[in-house]
Design an enzyme around this catalytic site. Structure first.
Site, PDB file in Angstrom:
ATOM      1  N   GLU A 109     -22.587  77.759  45.649  1.00 16.29           N
ATOM      2  CA  GLU A 109     -22.188  77.326  47.006  1.00 16.29           C
ATOM      3  C   GLU A 109     -21.871  75.834  46.960  1.00 16.29           C
ATOM      4  OE1 GLU A 109     -25.261  78.409  49.778  1.00 16.29           O
ATOM      5  OE2 GLU A 109     -24.986  80.554  49.361  1.00 16.29           O
ATOM      6  N   ILE A 126     -15.676  80.398  42.887  1.00 14.43           N
ATOM      7  CA  ILE A 126     -15.894  81.780  42.456  1.00 14.43           C
ATOM      8  C   ILE A 126     -14.687  82.311  41.666  1.00 14.43           C
ATOM      9  CG2 ILE A 126     -16.514  84.108  43.206  1.00 14.43           C
ATOM     10  CD1 ILE A 126     -18.657  81.798  43.657  1.00 14.43           C
ATOM     11  N   GLU A 153     -24.242  85.898  30.531  1.00 16.84           N
ATOM     12  CA  GLU A 153     -23.140  84.969  30.819  1.00 16.84           C
ATOM     13  C   GLU A 153     -23.164  83.777  29.853  1.00 16.84           C
ATOM     14  OE1 GLU A 153     -22.876  83.950  34.937  1.00 16.84           O
ATOM     15  OE2 GLU A 153     -21.543  82.252  34.592  1.00 16.84           O
ATOM     16  N   ARG A 191       2.533  68.854   8.827  1.00 14.57           N
ATOM     17  CA  ARG A 191       2.967  67.568   9.407  1.00 14.57           C
ATOM     18  C   ARG A 191       2.774  66.426   8.410  1.00 14.57           C
ATOM     19  NH1 ARG A 191       6.247  65.463  13.239  1.00 14.57           N
ATOM     20  NH2 ARG A 191       5.501  63.397  13.885  1.00 14.57           N
ATOM     21  N   LEU A 216      -5.521  65.098  15.927  1.00 10.62           N
ATOM     22  CA  LEU A 216      -4.797  65.384  14.689  1.00 10.62           C
ATOM     23  C   LEU A 216      -3.340  65.771  14.977  1.00 10.62           C
ATOM     24  CD1 LEU A 216      -6.018  67.268  11.588  1.00 10.62           C
ATOM     25  CD2 LEU A 216      -3.909  68.037  12.662  1.00 10.62           C
TER      26      LEU A 216
HETATM   27  C1  LIG Z   1     -13.800  76.831  36.986  1.00  9.33           C
HETATM   28  C2  LIG Z   1     -15.170  77.202  37.486  1.00  9.33           C
HETATM   29  C3  LIG Z   1     -15.504  78.545  37.580  1.00  9.33           C
HETATM   30  C4  LIG Z   1     -16.749  78.912  38.102  1.00  9.33           C
HETATM   31  N1  LIG Z   1     -17.027  80.245  38.284  1.00  9.33           N
HETATM   32  C5  LIG Z   1     -18.141  80.584  38.980  1.00  9.33           C
HETATM   33  C6  LIG Z   1     -18.356  81.949  39.352  1.00  9.33           C
HETATM   34  O1  LIG Z   1     -17.572  82.846  39.020  1.00  9.33           O
HETATM   35  N2  LIG Z   1     -19.459  82.239  40.100  1.00  9.33           N
HETATM   36  C7  LIG Z   1     -20.347  81.286  40.489  1.00  9.33           C
HETATM   37  O2  LIG Z   1     -21.309  81.632  41.158  1.00  9.33           O
HETATM   38  N3  LIG Z   1     -20.181  79.988  40.123  1.00  9.33           N
HETATM   39  C8  LIG Z   1     -19.091  79.621  39.399  1.00  9.33           C
HETATM   40  N4  LIG Z   1     -18.893  78.304  39.049  1.00  9.33           N
HETATM   41  C9  LIG Z   1     -19.875  77.297  39.466  1.00  9.33           C
HETATM   42  C10 LIG Z   1     -20.616  76.683  38.307  1.00  9.33           C
HETATM   43  O3  LIG Z   1     -21.551  77.595  37.765  1.00  9.33           O
HETATM   44  C11 LIG Z   1     -21.254  75.389  38.829  1.00  9.33           C
HETATM   45  O4  LIG Z   1     -20.193  74.470  38.986  1.00  9.33           O
HETATM   46  C12 LIG Z   1     -22.294  74.841  37.881  1.00  9.33           C
HETATM   47  O5  LIG Z   1     -23.431  75.655  37.910  1.00  9.33           O
HETATM   48  C13 LIG Z   1     -22.714  73.409  38.240  1.00  9.33           C
HETATM   49  O6  LIG Z   1     -23.056  73.322  39.592  1.00  9.33           O
HETATM   50  P1  LIG Z   1     -22.430  72.152  40.510  1.00  9.33           P
HETATM   51  O7  LIG Z   1     -20.966  72.184  40.287  1.00  9.33           O
HETATM   52  O8  LIG Z   1     -22.926  72.340  41.891  1.00  9.33           O
HETATM   53  O9  LIG Z   1     -22.982  70.821  39.901  1.00  9.33           O
HETATM   54  P2  LIG Z   1     -24.328  70.097  40.389  1.00  9.33           P
HETATM   55  O10 LIG Z   1     -25.425  71.095  40.409  1.00  9.33           O
HETATM   56  O11 LIG Z   1     -24.037  69.341  41.619  1.00  9.33           O
HETATM   57  O12 LIG Z   1     -24.572  69.108  39.191  1.00  9.33           O
HETATM   58  C14 LIG Z   1     -23.907  67.840  39.099  1.00  9.33           C
HETATM   59  C15 LIG Z   1     -24.312  67.207  37.784  1.00  9.33           C
HETATM   60  O13 LIG Z   1     -25.729  67.015  37.760  1.00  9.33           O
HETATM   61  C16 LIG Z   1     -26.269  67.624  36.616  1.00  9.33           C
HETATM   62  N5  LIG Z   1     -27.596  68.121  36.922  1.00  9.33           N
HETATM   63  C17 LIG Z   1     -27.958  69.069  37.807  1.00  9.33           C
HETATM   64  N6  LIG Z   1     -29.271  69.279  37.791  1.00  9.33           N
HETATM   65  C18 LIG Z   1     -29.774  68.453  36.841  1.00  9.33           C
HETATM   66  C19 LIG Z   1     -31.083  68.217  36.331  1.00  9.33           C
HETATM   67  N7  LIG Z   1     -32.135  68.888  36.791  1.00  9.33           N
HETATM   68  N8  LIG Z   1     -31.228  67.288  35.365  1.00  9.33           N
HETATM   69  C20 LIG Z   1     -30.147  66.608  34.894  1.00  9.33           C
HETATM   70  N9  LIG Z   1     -28.900  66.788  35.337  1.00  9.33           N
HETATM   71  C21 LIG Z   1     -28.717  67.714  36.296  1.00  9.33           C
HETATM   72  C22 LIG Z   1     -25.309  68.742  36.270  1.00  9.33           C
HETATM   73  O14 LIG Z   1     -25.429  69.133  34.913  1.00  9.33           O
HETATM   74  C23 LIG Z   1     -23.991  68.089  36.578  1.00  9.33           C
HETATM   75  O15 LIG Z   1     -23.594  67.304  35.496  1.00  9.33           O
HETATM   76  C24 LIG Z   1     -17.679  77.921  38.476  1.00  9.33           C
HETATM   77  C25 LIG Z   1     -17.346  76.571  38.321  1.00  9.33           C
HETATM   78  C26 LIG Z   1     -16.114  76.210  37.847  1.00  9.33           C
HETATM   79  C27 LIG Z   1     -15.773  74.750  37.744  1.00  9.33           C
END
Ligand SMILES: Cc1cc2nc3c(=O)[nH]c(=O)nc-3n(C[C@H](O)[C@H](O)[C@H](O)COP(=O)(O)OP(=O)(O)OC[C@H]3O[C@@H](n4cnc5c(N)ncnc54)[C@H](O)[C@@H]3O)c2cc1C
Length: 387
Positions: A136, A166, A250, A276, A345
């Site tokens: 979310e 998603i 996953e 190359r 490269l």
């Molecule tokens: C192209 C794409 C496809 C996706 N497909 C799906 C899907 O099909 N279904 C679905 O449900 N989700 C999907 N996602 C969501 C994805 O799983 C999340 O983006 C991911 O889990 C990270 O959550 P966030 O983006 O909210 O980052 P955040 O949780 O906001 O994190 C921000 C940063 O903080 C870091 N961070 C978070 N917690 C900690 C901690 N405790 N300690 C240190 N660092 C931390 C994270 O690693 C990240 O670098 C998709 C995302 C993308 C970009």
């Protein structure tokens, strides 16, 4: 007498696995790779491909035969995911792995006969498109913060809220949907099978991304959407546990993909580097590049066997939380270094968007972010060793 070498030999792939691998490779190289650039530029691949994958049995590899699956072991999934990288299009690979390996296994495990008939079986045939909707806007890494709520009303769940990022979300026929049915925190979550043709459901927008351009990634909106109570998956308020269990498959398939994609990048770089010429010599004959490639080939081999170790545990149904998290961390981070150096490269050609190396560099960037980021993998690993 058995030699020590024989005693520890571990070859996961039988002749049958290899024959299946050859089939998938031929399919990817002949029917998919020639369109990699076109589908990337179009930001989509033809929907009919879901049916084609279904016909080839690629969604149902480890699913039970009574739902239309093949009931095969996990090494077939490994061979499939490895060869899928030869489609040369990470977006297509993501979409297909979501369908067979992320959104649907949990329905096979927990679904009622009706849920298997209405959602799972048509998804395995590629007739219905599936998405896994957990994240979310304010709940990505922190799954326990999910706010999309499902409340009981008569014989229905009434779902309100939104989902973000998603994959397959814009064209999904149904979602495996995480919702809040109870109190705050991880103990109040449940999973539903959610048909997307119900009133109140809306694809808010398809997101523009850095890579994985051919896969649709959507923001979804739920405005008092009604689905029957019997569409609950498993037990109420056990959703967090189910999501974490599902993440294992996953993350493992992400590690497999990262290793195979890195290997492919290195093979391409070796070929290009031998053709190359710079200053009258092949690029790959320069010691700096020979050593760089040797180093990466060695690291990829190490990541492969870490991943195979995790796959072996997973295949035998053993707890592999630490091993899968390590494999995802190592393989997905390594793919960044490999992609960077392989692009370097290639020189200027590496920076031209239409080349395989540029597409791979963009697509692979997703791996340490999605499905549990590298930072989250480090959290899990450190906790699992008592830190
Ligand atoms: C192209 C794409 C496809 C996706 N497909 C799906 C899907 O099909 N279904 C679905 O449900 N989700 C999907 N996602 C969501 C994805 O799983 C999340 O983006 C991911 O889990 C990270 O959550 P966030 O983006 O909210 O980052 P955040 O949780 O906001 O994190 C921000 C940063 O903080 C870091 N961070 C978070 N917690 C900690 C901690 N405790 N300690 C240190 N660092 C931390 C994270 O690693 C990240 O670098 C998709 C995302 C993308 C970009």
């Amino acid at each position: 007498m058995t030699s020590v070498r024989q005693a520890v030999a571990f070859e996961p792939f039988t002749e049958d696995h290899q024959a299946f691998r050859r089939m998938v490779r031929e399919f990817c190289e002949k029917e998919l790779a020639p369109h990699a650039k076109e589908w990337d530029e179009a930001g989509a691949f033809p929907r009919e491909l879901f049916r084609r994958f279904g016909e080839l049995g690629l969604f149902g590899i480890r699913h039970a035969p009574d739902s239309g699956g093949s009931g095969l072991d996990y090494w077939y999934v490994v061979a499939y995911a490895e060869e899928l990288t030869r489609s040369r299009n990470g977006g297509l690979g993501t979409a297909m792995l979501v369908q067979g390996e992320m959104a649907t296994p949990i329905i096979g495990e927990l679904g009622t006969d009706e849920q298997k008939r209405v959602f799972l079986a048509p998804a395995l045939r590629g007739e219905k498109v599936a998405a896994l909707a957990i994240s979310e806007p304010d709940a990505g890494s922190d799954v326990a913060a999910i706010r999309t709520r499902a409340r009981r009303d008569g014989g229905d769940w009434v779902v309100s809220g939104s989902k973000m990022w998603i994959s397959n979300g814009a064209r999904a026929d149904f979602l495996t949907l995480a919702v809040r049915t109870g109190d705050e925190g991880h103990a109040g979550l449940s999973l539903l099978t959610f048909p997307t043709d119900v009133p109140g459901f809306q694809v808010s927008r398809k997101l523009d991304k850095v890579g994985n351009l051919a896969s649709d990634t959507a923001a979804l909106y739920f405005d008092d959407c009604r689905v029957p109570l019997r569409y609950l998956l498993g037990e109420e308020n056990q959703g967090f546990y189910y999501v974490m269990t599902g993440f294992q498959g996953e993350r493992l398939v992400a590690a497999v993909t990262a290793v195979a994609a890195s290997q492919l990048l290195l093979e391409d770089a070796m070929r290009y580097g031998q053709e190359r010429k710079v200053f009258g010599r092949p690029v790959a004959s320069l010691q700096v590049w020979r050593h760089k490639l040797a180093e990466h080939l060695s690291r990829v081999e190490a990541a492969r066997w870490l991943t195979y170790r995790a796959a072996d545990l997973f295949n035998r149904g053993e707890v592999a939380l630490k091993e899968i998290s390590m494999a995802k961390l190592v393989a997905c981070d390594l793919a960044q270094d490999v992609a960077y150096d392989c692009m370097q490269l290639h020189g200027g050609m590496g920076y031209v968007t239409e080349t395989d190396v540029a597409r791979a560099w963009r697509d692979l960037r997703l791996l340490p972010i999605a499905g549990g980021s590298s930072e989250i993998m480090k959290e899990i690993i450190s906790r699992s060793v008592g830190l």
